[in-house]
Design a protein around this motif. Structure first.
Motif, PDB file in Angstrom:
ATOM      1  N   LEU A  34       0.779  -1.118   0.045  1.00 16.55           N
ATOM      2  CA  LEU A  34       0.015   0.073   0.121  1.00 16.55           C
ATOM      3  C   LEU A  34       0.876   1.327  -0.024  1.00 16.55           C
ATOM      4  O   LEU A  34       1.860   1.292   0.829  1.00 16.55           O
ATOM      5  N   LYS A  35       0.576   2.250  -0.730  1.00 18.11           N
ATOM      6  CA  LYS A  35       1.267   3.669  -0.965  1.00 18.11           C
ATOM      7  C   LYS A  35       0.228   4.410  -0.350  1.00 18.11           C
ATOM      8  O   LYS A  35      -0.907   4.489  -0.897  1.00 18.11           O
ATOM      9  N   VAL A  36       0.561   4.807   0.864  1.00 18.02           N
ATOM     10  CA  VAL A  36      -0.325   5.803   1.673  1.00 18.02           C
ATOM     11  C   VAL A  36       0.249   7.477   1.830  1.00 18.02           C
ATOM     12  O   VAL A  36       1.651   7.352   1.932  1.00 18.02           O
ATOM     13  N   ASN A  37      -0.601   8.223   1.564  1.00 18.22           N
ATOM     14  CA  ASN A  37      -0.102   9.701   1.891  1.00 18.22           C
ATOM     15  C   ASN A  37       0.481   9.694   3.560  1.00 18.22           C
ATOM     16  O   ASN A  37      -0.521   9.049   4.258  1.00 18.22           O
ATOM     17  N   ALA A  38       1.470  10.450   3.661  1.00 14.47           N
ATOM     18  CA  ALA A  38       1.977  10.434   5.037  1.00 14.47           C
ATOM     19  C   ALA A  38       2.565  11.692   5.214  1.00 14.47           C
ATOM     20  O   ALA A  38       3.642  11.775   5.309  1.00 14.47           O
ATOM     21  N   SER A  39       1.818  12.575   5.830  1.00 13.36           N
ATOM     22  CA  SER A  39       2.375  14.031   6.188  1.00 13.36           C
ATOM     23  C   SER A  39       3.003  13.802   7.404  1.00 13.36           C
ATOM     24  O   SER A  39       2.759  12.778   8.218  1.00 13.36           O
ATOM     25  N   SER A  40       3.881  14.833   7.660  1.00 10.67           N
ATOM     26  CA  SER A  40       4.564  14.619   9.025  1.00 10.67           C
ATOM     27  C   SER A  40       3.567  14.392  10.184  1.00 10.67           C
ATOM     28  O   SER A  40       3.788  13.933  11.251  1.00 10.67           O
ATOM     29  N   ALA A  41       2.295  15.210  10.002  1.00  8.30           N
ATOM     30  CA  ALA A  41       1.710  15.401  11.016  1.00  8.30           C
ATOM     31  C   ALA A  41       0.872  13.822  11.517  1.00  8.30           C
ATOM     32  O   ALA A  41       0.436  13.685  12.408  1.00  8.30           O
ATOM     33  N   ALA A  42       0.788  13.226  10.296  1.00  2.87           N
ATOM     34  CA  ALA A  42      -0.166  11.896  10.237  1.00  2.87           C
ATOM     35  C   ALA A  42       0.892  10.693  10.270  1.00  2.87           C
ATOM     36  O   ALA A  42       0.289   9.627  10.814  1.00  2.87           O
ATOM     37  N   ARG A  43       2.094  10.949  10.296  1.00  3.89           N
ATOM     38  CA  ARG A  43       3.089   9.767  10.075  1.00  3.89           C
ATOM     39  C   ARG A  43       2.890   8.814  11.420  1.00  3.89           C
ATOM     40  O   ARG A  43       3.110   7.525  11.456  1.00  3.89           O
ATOM     41  N   SER A  44       3.109   9.606  12.887  1.00  5.79           N
ATOM     42  CA  SER A  44       3.105   8.608  13.820  1.00  5.79           C
ATOM     43  C   SER A  44       1.873   7.867  13.873  1.00  5.79           C
ATOM     44  O   SER A  44       1.886   6.743  14.424  1.00  5.79           O
ATOM     45  N   GLU A  45       0.725   8.394  13.693  1.00  7.86           N
ATOM     46  CA  GLU A  45      -0.597   7.605  13.670  1.00  7.86           C
ATOM     47  C   GLU A  45      -0.451   6.435  12.743  1.00  7.86           C
ATOM     48  O   GLU A  45      -0.886   5.343  13.031  1.00  7.86           O
ATOM     49  N   ILE A  46       0.143   6.495  11.625  1.00  9.60           N
ATOM     50  CA  ILE A  46       0.118   5.538  10.630  1.00  9.60           C
ATOM     51  C   ILE A  46       0.939   4.498  10.971  1.00  9.60           C
ATOM     52  O   ILE A  46       0.498   3.408  10.925  1.00  9.60           O
ATOM     53  N   LEU A  47       2.103   4.798  11.678  1.00 12.94           N
ATOM     54  CA  LEU A  47       2.935   3.958  12.048  1.00 12.94           C
ATOM     55  C   LEU A  47       2.577   3.130  13.173  1.00 12.94           C
ATOM     56  O   LEU A  47       2.772   2.021  13.248  1.00 12.94           O
ATOM     57  N   GLU A  48       1.673   3.719  14.039  1.00  5.71           N
ATOM     58  CA  GLU A  48       1.109   2.875  14.961  1.00  5.71           C
ATOM     59  C   GLU A  48       0.043   1.754  14.525  1.00  5.71           C
ATOM     60  O   GLU A  48       0.233   0.734  14.965  1.00  5.71           O
ATOM     61  N   LEU A  49      -0.620   2.201  13.634  1.00  6.55           N
ATOM     62  CA  LEU A  49      -1.611   1.178  12.925  1.00  6.55           C
ATOM     63  C   LEU A  49      -0.978   0.236  12.333  1.00  6.55           C
ATOM     64  O   LEU A  49      -1.243  -0.901  12.230  1.00  6.55           O
ATOM     65  N   VAL A  50       0.210   0.491  11.400  1.00  3.59           N
ATOM     66  CA  VAL A  50       1.033  -0.524  11.047  1.00  3.59           C
ATOM     67  C   VAL A  50       1.498  -1.444  11.990  1.00  3.59           C
ATOM     68  O   VAL A  50       1.537  -2.669  11.780  1.00  3.59           O
ATOM     69  N   GLU A  51       1.751  -0.811  13.039  1.00  5.27           N
ATOM     70  CA  GLU A  51       2.463  -1.982  14.157  1.00  5.27           C
ATOM     71  C   GLU A  51       1.185  -2.919  14.779  1.00  5.27           C
ATOM     72  O   GLU A  51       1.413  -3.928  14.999  1.00  5.27           O
TER      73      GLU A  51
END
Length: 174
Positions: free
Chosen positions: A89-106
């Motif tokens: 999956l290629k997902v938009n990941a602004s600096s503001a959203a990146r940590s939330e995305i990384l948590e979901l990935v985990e």
């Protein structure tokens, strides 16, 4: 109903084309398809997901066996099996959203395989339900691209049906 078929074929040019043609001529769609070398040299395993009732699948199985290069056809739908898919999956990941995305990935036991200034590529391995779920939770960030393999399946030698065990666990509770 969707059926998962595991087909062993001689690894020769045109086998996949003939099998796909067989399905097309009979008006059947192949919803998922994965092909690769099997455990024996010169043999490939084709794993496909096909919609249809038991009668239709029985007829398709008979037709597959009429193909010269088909060695074995097995409907693993009701057999205890390990099933997996791979998705990138290629997902938009602004600096503001990146940590939330990384948590979901985990949480999904996925992993980030590429990072750019404004996007991430995430690798997800699991059952089809997991694929649907992670796409749903990442949708709000904006999904740019998806690449997904077909389902792979191998029957469990132990014959343990993990779906049955999950249902028992749900009834009994913690």
């Amino acid at each position: 109903m969707r059926h998962t078929l595991s087909v062993l074929v001689e690894d020769e040019a045109g086998v996949l084309t003939r099998i796909a043609g067989l399905f097309a001529r009979r008006g059947f769609n192949i919803e998922s398809l994965a092909v690769g070398p099997a455990e024996q040299v010169g043999v490939s395993r084709i794993t496909m997901v096909v919609p249809g009732d038991d009668r239709v699948i029985e007829q398709l199985t008979k037709q597959l066996y009429k193909q010269v290069n088909v060695l074995k056809v097995q409907d693993v739908t009701e057999t205890p099996a390990v099933e997996r898919e791979l998705m990138l999956l290629k997902v938009n990941a602004s600096s503001a959203a990146r940590s939330e995305i990384l948590e979901l990935v985990e949480i999904f036991r996925a992993k980030v395989v590429d990072v750019s200034e404004d996007s991430l590529i995430i690798e997800v391995v699991g059952d089809p339900g997991k694929m649907v779920a992670i796409v749903q939770v990442l949708q709000k960030f904006g999904i740019r691209e998806i690449a997904r393999t077909g389902k792979l399946a191998l029957t469990r030698e132990s014959r343990v049906n993990t779906e049955f065990l999950k249902s028992l666990e749900a009834r009994v509770g913690p």
